[in-house]
Motif scaffolding. Structure first.
Motif, short mmCIF file in Angstrom:
data_model
loop_
_atom_site.label_atom_id
_atom_site.label_comp_id
_atom_site.label_asym_id
_atom_site.label_seq_id
_atom_site.Cartn_x
_atom_site.Cartn_y
_atom_site.Cartn_z
N TYR A 16 0.84 -1.21 0.00
CA TYR A 16 0.00 0.00 0.00
C TYR A 16 0.87 1.26 0.00
O TYR A 16 0.59 2.23 -0.71
CB TYR A 16 -0.92 0.01 1.22
N VAL A 17 1.93 1.25 0.80
CA VAL A 17 2.82 2.41 0.86
C VAL A 17 3.52 2.61 -0.48
O VAL A 17 3.70 3.73 -0.96
CB VAL A 17 3.85 2.26 2.00
N THR A 18 3.92 1.50 -1.10
CA THR A 18 4.56 1.56 -2.42
C THR A 18 3.63 2.21 -3.44
O THR A 18 4.05 3.04 -4.25
CB THR A 18 4.96 0.14 -2.89
N LYS A 19 2.34 1.83 -3.40
CA LYS A 19 1.35 2.43 -4.30
C LYS A 19 1.12 3.91 -3.98
O LYS A 19 0.88 4.72 -4.87
CB LYS A 19 0.02 1.68 -4.21
N MET A 20 1.20 4.25 -2.72
CA MET A 20 1.04 5.65 -2.32
C MET A 20 2.17 6.50 -2.90
O MET A 20 1.96 7.62 -3.35
CB MET A 20 1.02 5.75 -0.79
N ILE A 21 3.37 5.93 -2.92
CA ILE A 21 4.53 6.65 -3.47
C ILE A 21 4.40 6.80 -4.98
O ILE A 21 4.59 7.89 -5.53
CB ILE A 21 5.84 5.90 -3.13
N SER A 22 4.06 5.71 -5.65
CA SER A 22 4.08 5.70 -7.13
C SER A 22 2.83 6.29 -7.77
O SER A 22 2.91 6.97 -8.80
CB SER A 22 4.29 4.27 -7.64
N ASP A 23 1.65 6.04 -7.17
CA ASP A 23 0.39 6.42 -7.82
C ASP A 23 -0.59 7.13 -6.90
O ASP A 23 -1.80 7.14 -7.18
CB ASP A 23 -0.29 5.16 -8.39
N GLY A 24 -0.09 7.68 -5.82
CA GLY A 24 -1.02 8.35 -4.90
C GLY A 24 -2.03 7.41 -4.30
O GLY A 24 -3.14 7.81 -3.96
N GLY A 25 -1.65 6.11 -4.18
CA GLY A 25 -2.54 5.12 -3.57
C GLY A 25 -3.60 4.56 -4.49
O GLY A 25 -4.51 3.85 -4.03
N LEU A 26 -3.51 4.83 -5.80
CA LEU A 26 -4.54 4.37 -6.74
C LEU A 26 -4.27 2.94 -7.18
O LEU A 26 -3.20 2.61 -7.67
CB LEU A 26 -4.58 5.28 -7.97
N TRP A 27 -5.29 2.09 -7.02
CA TRP A 27 -5.21 0.67 -7.41
C TRP A 27 -6.09 0.42 -8.62
O TRP A 27 -7.09 1.11 -8.83
CB TRP A 27 -5.66 -0.22 -6.25
N PRO A 28 -5.72 -0.58 -9.43
CA PRO A 28 -6.57 -0.94 -10.58
C PRO A 28 -7.95 -1.40 -10.09
O PRO A 28 -8.11 -1.79 -8.93
CB PRO A 28 -5.81 -2.11 -11.23
N ALA A 29 -8.93 -1.35 -10.98
CA ALA A 29 -10.28 -1.79 -10.63
C ALA A 29 -10.26 -3.21 -10.11
O ALA A 29 -9.56 -4.08 -10.65
CB ALA A 29 -11.19 -1.68 -11.85
N MET A 30 -11.00 -3.45 -9.05
CA MET A 30 -11.02 -4.77 -8.41
C MET A 30 -12.35 -4.98 -7.72
O MET A 30 -13.11 -4.03 -7.45
CB MET A 30 -9.90 -4.86 -7.37
N ALA A 31 -12.63 -6.25 -7.42
CA ALA A 31 -13.77 -6.55 -6.55
C ALA A 31 -13.34 -6.21 -5.13
O ALA A 31 -12.27 -6.65 -4.70
CB ALA A 31 -14.13 -8.03 -6.67
N PRO A 32 -14.10 -5.43 -4.39
CA PRO A 32 -13.66 -5.02 -3.06
C PRO A 32 -13.35 -6.18 -2.13
O PRO A 32 -12.45 -6.11 -1.29
CB PRO A 32 -14.82 -4.16 -2.53
N GLN A 33 -14.07 -7.31 -2.32
CA GLN A 33 -13.84 -8.46 -1.44
C GLN A 33 -12.48 -9.12 -1.69
O GLN A 33 -12.06 -9.98 -0.92
CB GLN A 33 -14.96 -9.49 -1.57
N SER A 34 -11.79 -8.71 -2.77
CA SER A 34 -10.47 -9.28 -3.03
C SER A 34 -9.39 -8.67 -2.15
O SER A 34 -8.27 -9.18 -2.09
CB SER A 34 -10.09 -9.08 -4.51
N LEU A 35 -9.70 -7.59 -1.45
CA LEU A 35 -8.74 -7.00 -0.52
C LEU A 35 -8.50 -7.96 0.64
O LEU A 35 -9.45 -8.50 1.22
CB LEU A 35 -9.26 -5.66 0.00
#
Length: 207
Positions: A113-132
């Motif tokens: 999550y921190v890595t994504k925050m650094i690279s993309d402002g925390g933006l994740w590709p579209a996903m089913a929320p239950q996959s978290l």
């Protein structure tokens, strides 16, 4: 020799297609029966594109108490009108900077999550929320409407703040829209069946 084998295979395949294709007949009843028995293929669950700000407990020296303070500060900044992605990047720097050169080699729950925050402002590709993976995070995210920011979420591993950037509701592809796909599948299946029968008959004839 290999090239000759390839040419021969192509020629045989073209011959079989010309000979057998006229036999293929896919009826509307067959289309409907396939659609009826393969509904899951034409059903799409809810998908969300999320921005996730995370303060992993293992990444901060003060443990859960410090992680909660960091997320509370992030939530306050977002509520005050600051851009969510900017808040994510700033918090990621706050978390990673004290570790210096060790950061790239570190491994702990929530680092992705921190890595994504650094690279993309925390933006994740579209996903089913239950996959978290973190269930409280998944449950909270699933309830969000597009553009909505969650309350602070505290789990055993991380403290989170989530923005529902985009929400695609669950949807079914209707029978009419699915027919072209079903026609292709059934045609290929019938061609394979006729091809096998034809070749089996040739083999039996020339034994």
């Amino acid at each position: 020799e290999v090239l000759e084998d390839v040419r021969r295979a192509i020629t045989i395949n073209e011959y079989l297609n010309r000979k057998l294709r006229p036999k293929v007949r896919v009826t509307r009843k067959m289309l409907w029966e396939y659609y009826r028995t393969h509904r899951s293929r034409y059903r799409f669950g809810k998908e969300m594109q999320l921005r996730i700000i995370a303060a992993p407990i293992a990444a901060v020296s003060g443990g859960k108490e410090e992680a909660r303070k960091l997320i509370d500060a992030a939530a306050k900044a977002v509520k005050g009108g600051k851009n969510f992605a900017d808040v994510a990047k700033e918090l990621a720097e706050t978390i990673s900077k004290p570790h210096g050169d060790k950061w790239p080699r570190m491994s702990f729950a929530g680092k992705a999550y921190v890595t994504k925050m650094i690279s993309d402002g925390g933006l994740w590709p579209a996903m089913a929320p239950q996959s978290l993976a973190d269930r409280p995070l998944a449950e909270a995210a699933a309830k969000l409407k597009q553009g909505q920011v969650s309350q602070v979420i505290v789990t055993k591993r991380c403290c989170y703040l989530v923005l529902a950037e985009e929400v695609q509701p669950a949807a079914d592809i209707g029978f009419g829209d699915a027919q072209a796909d079903i026609m292709r599948i059934l045609t290929d299946d019938l061609m394979s069946m006729y091809r096998m029968k034809y070749l089996a008959g040739l083999t039996k004839r020339f034994r």
